[in-house]
Design a protein around this motif. Structure first.
Motif, PDB file in Angstrom:
ATOM      1  N   GLN A 183       0.826  -1.204   0.000  1.00 16.10           N
ATOM      2  CA  GLN A 183       0.000   0.000   0.000  1.00 16.10           C
ATOM      3  C   GLN A 183       0.866   1.262   0.000  1.00 16.10           C
ATOM      4  O   GLN A 183       0.584   2.214  -0.719  1.00 16.10           O
ATOM      5  N   LYS A 184       1.919   1.254   0.795  1.00 15.96           N
ATOM      6  CA  LYS A 184       2.836   2.396   0.856  1.00 15.96           C
ATOM      7  C   LYS A 184       3.476   2.613  -0.517  1.00 15.96           C
ATOM      8  O   LYS A 184       3.589   3.752  -0.982  1.00 15.96           O
ATOM      9  N   GLY A 185       3.868   1.531  -1.168  1.00 19.42           N
ATOM     10  CA  GLY A 185       4.441   1.633  -2.508  1.00 19.42           C
ATOM     11  C   GLY A 185       3.453   2.219  -3.508  1.00 19.42           C
ATOM     12  O   GLY A 185       3.826   3.049  -4.357  1.00 19.42           O
ATOM     13  N   MET A 186       2.191   1.826  -3.410  1.00 13.78           N
ATOM     14  CA  MET A 186       1.168   2.368  -4.309  1.00 13.78           C
ATOM     15  C   MET A 186       0.974   3.858  -4.055  1.00 13.78           C
ATOM     16  O   MET A 186       0.837   4.634  -4.995  1.00 13.78           O
ATOM     17  N   GLU A 187       0.960   4.257  -2.799  1.00 16.97           N
ATOM     18  CA  GLU A 187       0.819   5.676  -2.469  1.00 16.97           C
ATOM     19  C   GLU A 187       2.005   6.470  -3.007  1.00 16.97           C
ATOM     20  O   GLU A 187       1.830   7.566  -3.549  1.00 16.97           O
ATOM     21  N   ASP A 188       3.191   5.930  -2.856  1.00 21.80           N
ATOM     22  CA  ASP A 188       4.390   6.595  -3.381  1.00 21.80           C
ATOM     23  C   ASP A 188       4.313   6.725  -4.904  1.00 21.80           C
ATOM     24  O   ASP A 188       4.658   7.759  -5.464  1.00 21.80           O
ATOM     25  N   ALA A 189       3.857   5.665  -5.561  1.00 17.09           N
ATOM     26  CA  ALA A 189       3.754   5.679  -7.024  1.00 17.09           C
ATOM     27  C   ALA A 189       2.768   6.742  -7.492  1.00 17.09           C
ATOM     28  O   ALA A 189       3.020   7.428  -8.488  1.00 17.09           O
ATOM     29  N   GLU A 190       1.665   6.888  -6.764  1.00 21.75           N
ATOM     30  CA  GLU A 190       0.652   7.869  -7.151  1.00 21.75           C
ATOM     31  C   GLU A 190       1.183   9.299  -7.088  1.00 21.75           C
ATOM     32  O   GLU A 190       0.652  10.183  -7.757  1.00 21.75           O
ATOM     33  N   LYS A 191       2.216   9.530  -6.303  1.00 15.62           N
ATOM     34  CA  LYS A 191       2.794  10.870  -6.164  1.00 15.62           C
ATOM     35  C   LYS A 191       3.847  11.164  -7.242  1.00 15.62           C
ATOM     36  O   LYS A 191       4.289  12.296  -7.370  1.00 15.62           O
ATOM     37  N   MET A 192       4.243  10.148  -7.984  1.00 15.82           N
ATOM     38  CA  MET A 192       5.296  10.305  -8.989  1.00 15.82           C
ATOM     39  C   MET A 192       4.731  10.836 -10.298  1.00 15.82           C
ATOM     40  O   MET A 192       3.560  10.636 -10.607  1.00 15.82           O
ATOM     41  N   LYS A 193       5.598  11.469 -11.070  1.00 14.71           N
ATOM     42  CA  LYS A 193       5.197  11.895 -12.414  1.00 14.71           C
ATOM     43  C   LYS A 193       5.221  10.661 -13.322  1.00 14.71           C
ATOM     44  O   LYS A 193       5.920   9.678 -13.041  1.00 14.71           O
ATOM     45  N   PRO A 194       4.449  10.688 -14.398  1.00 15.80           N
ATOM     46  CA  PRO A 194       4.371   9.520 -15.291  1.00 15.80           C
ATOM     47  C   PRO A 194       5.609   9.406 -16.176  1.00 15.80           C
ATOM     48  O   PRO A 194       5.630   9.889 -17.299  1.00 15.80           O
ATOM     49  N   ASP A 195       6.644   8.765 -15.656  1.00  9.03           N
ATOM     50  CA  ASP A 195       7.869   8.574 -16.422  1.00  9.03           C
ATOM     51  C   ASP A 195       8.290   7.100 -16.345  1.00  9.03           C
ATOM     52  O   ASP A 195       7.564   6.267 -15.785  1.00  9.03           O
ATOM     53  N   GLN A 196       9.433   6.802 -16.878  1.00  8.72           N
ATOM     54  CA  GLN A 196       9.903   5.408 -16.925  1.00  8.72           C
ATOM     55  C   GLN A 196      10.101   4.833 -15.515  1.00  8.72           C
ATOM     56  O   GLN A 196       9.823   3.662 -15.284  1.00  8.72           O
ATOM     57  N   ASP A 197      10.559   5.659 -14.582  1.00 12.47           N
ATOM     58  CA  ASP A 197      10.735   5.184 -13.203  1.00 12.47           C
ATOM     59  C   ASP A 197       9.404   4.749 -12.608  1.00 12.47           C
ATOM     60  O   ASP A 197       9.325   3.731 -11.921  1.00 12.47           O
ATOM     61  N   ARG A 198       8.367   5.509 -12.860  1.00 14.47           N
ATOM     62  CA  ARG A 198       7.054   5.129 -12.336  1.00 14.47           C
ATOM     63  C   ARG A 198       6.551   3.872 -13.025  1.00 14.47           C
ATOM     64  O   ARG A 198       5.973   3.003 -12.374  1.00 14.47           O
ATOM     65  N   LEU A 199       6.768   3.763 -14.322  1.00 20.02           N
ATOM     66  CA  LEU A 199       6.356   2.550 -15.029  1.00 20.02           C
ATOM     67  C   LEU A 199       7.049   1.335 -14.422  1.00 20.02           C
ATOM     68  O   LEU A 199       6.409   0.301 -14.181  1.00 20.02           O
ATOM     69  N   ASN A 200       8.335   1.460 -14.149  1.00 21.71           N
ATOM     70  CA  ASN A 200       9.073   0.352 -13.524  1.00 21.71           C
ATOM     71  C   ASN A 200       8.508   0.024 -12.155  1.00 21.71           C
ATOM     72  O   ASN A 200       8.349  -1.156 -11.799  1.00 21.71           O
ATOM     73  N   LEU A 201       8.198   1.051 -11.361  1.00 23.90           N
ATOM     74  CA  LEU A 201       7.636   0.828 -10.030  1.00 23.90           C
ATOM     75  C   LEU A 201       6.257   0.189 -10.122  1.00 23.90           C
ATOM     76  O   LEU A 201       5.949  -0.757  -9.383  1.00 23.90           O
ATOM     77  N   GLU A 202       5.418   0.673 -11.023  1.00 21.10           N
ATOM     78  CA  GLU A 202       4.074   0.100 -11.197  1.00 21.10           C
ATOM     79  C   GLU A 202       4.153  -1.373 -11.616  1.00 21.10           C
ATOM     80  O   GLU A 202       3.357  -2.191 -11.165  1.00 21.10           O
ATOM     81  N   THR A 203       5.126  -1.699 -12.445  1.00 19.29           N
ATOM     82  CA  THR A 203       5.318  -3.093 -12.855  1.00 19.29           C
ATOM     83  C   THR A 203       5.696  -3.951 -11.647  1.00 19.29           C
ATOM     84  O   THR A 203       5.146  -5.044 -11.453  1.00 19.29           O
ATOM     85  N   LYS A 204       6.620  -3.457 -10.835  1.00 20.15           N
ATOM     86  CA  LYS A 204       7.026  -4.193  -9.631  1.00 20.15           C
ATOM     87  C   LYS A 204       5.868  -4.340  -8.654  1.00 20.15           C
ATOM     88  O   LYS A 204       5.692  -5.398  -8.039  1.00 20.15           O
ATOM     89  N   LEU A 205       5.074  -3.284  -8.512  1.00 20.13           N
ATOM     90  CA  LEU A 205       3.938  -3.340  -7.596  1.00 20.13           C
ATOM     91  C   LEU A 205       2.880  -4.331  -8.075  1.00 20.13           C
ATOM     92  O   LEU A 205       2.275  -5.040  -7.265  1.00 20.13           O
TER      93      LEU A 205
END
Length: 126
Positions: A84-106
């Motif tokens: 859940q913490k990871g999802m909250e962190d992801a929601e605060k990120m801008k839509p870039d490759q780092d977020r895509l990588n994080l969303e994939t891991k999540l």
């Protein structure tokens, strides 16, 4: 030479602009899929937590199986809180490759979590 460079730069800019919505769509899709899996697994987790709480309040020494079960449920709760913490962190990120990588891991993490919950959940008896 200058003209070639400008044309190349303009082409790269156009590609970058056209890829951005696609990247954002991928991010949104992964995020939505993860949330959908979460919706399906939460009732099972809540049931396991209730079972664990019922075992813990019996007022007697727990068997080895009960101790193992309650420990696994506690681990599942901690894992879910971290996800859940990871999802909250992801929601605060801008839509870039780092977020895509994080969303994939999540998404991979919630699918693995779902599998762990299903393995621990009681099997229906007929």
């Amino acid at each position: 030479m200058k003209t070639s460079f400008l044309i190349l730069a303009a082409a790269m800019f156009c590609v970058a602009i056209s890829c951005e919505p696609n990247l954002e769509n991928q991010i949104n899709q992964l995020h939505a899929e993860s949330r959908q899996v979460e919706k399906g697994v939460i009732p099972q987790l809540e049931s396991l937590v209730q079972q664990s709480n019922g075992i813990n309040v019996q007022g007697r020494a727990l068997t080895a199986d009960e101790t193992e079960f309650t420990g696994k449920v506690a681990t599942l709760q901690q894992t879910y809180a971290e996800w859940q913490k990871g999802m909250e962190d992801a929601e605060k990120m801008k839509p870039d490759q780092d977020r895509l990588n994080l969303e994939t891991k999540l998404k991979d993490a919630i699918l693995a979590f779902e599998k762990m919950v299903k393995e621990l959940a009681p099997k229906p008896s007929f």
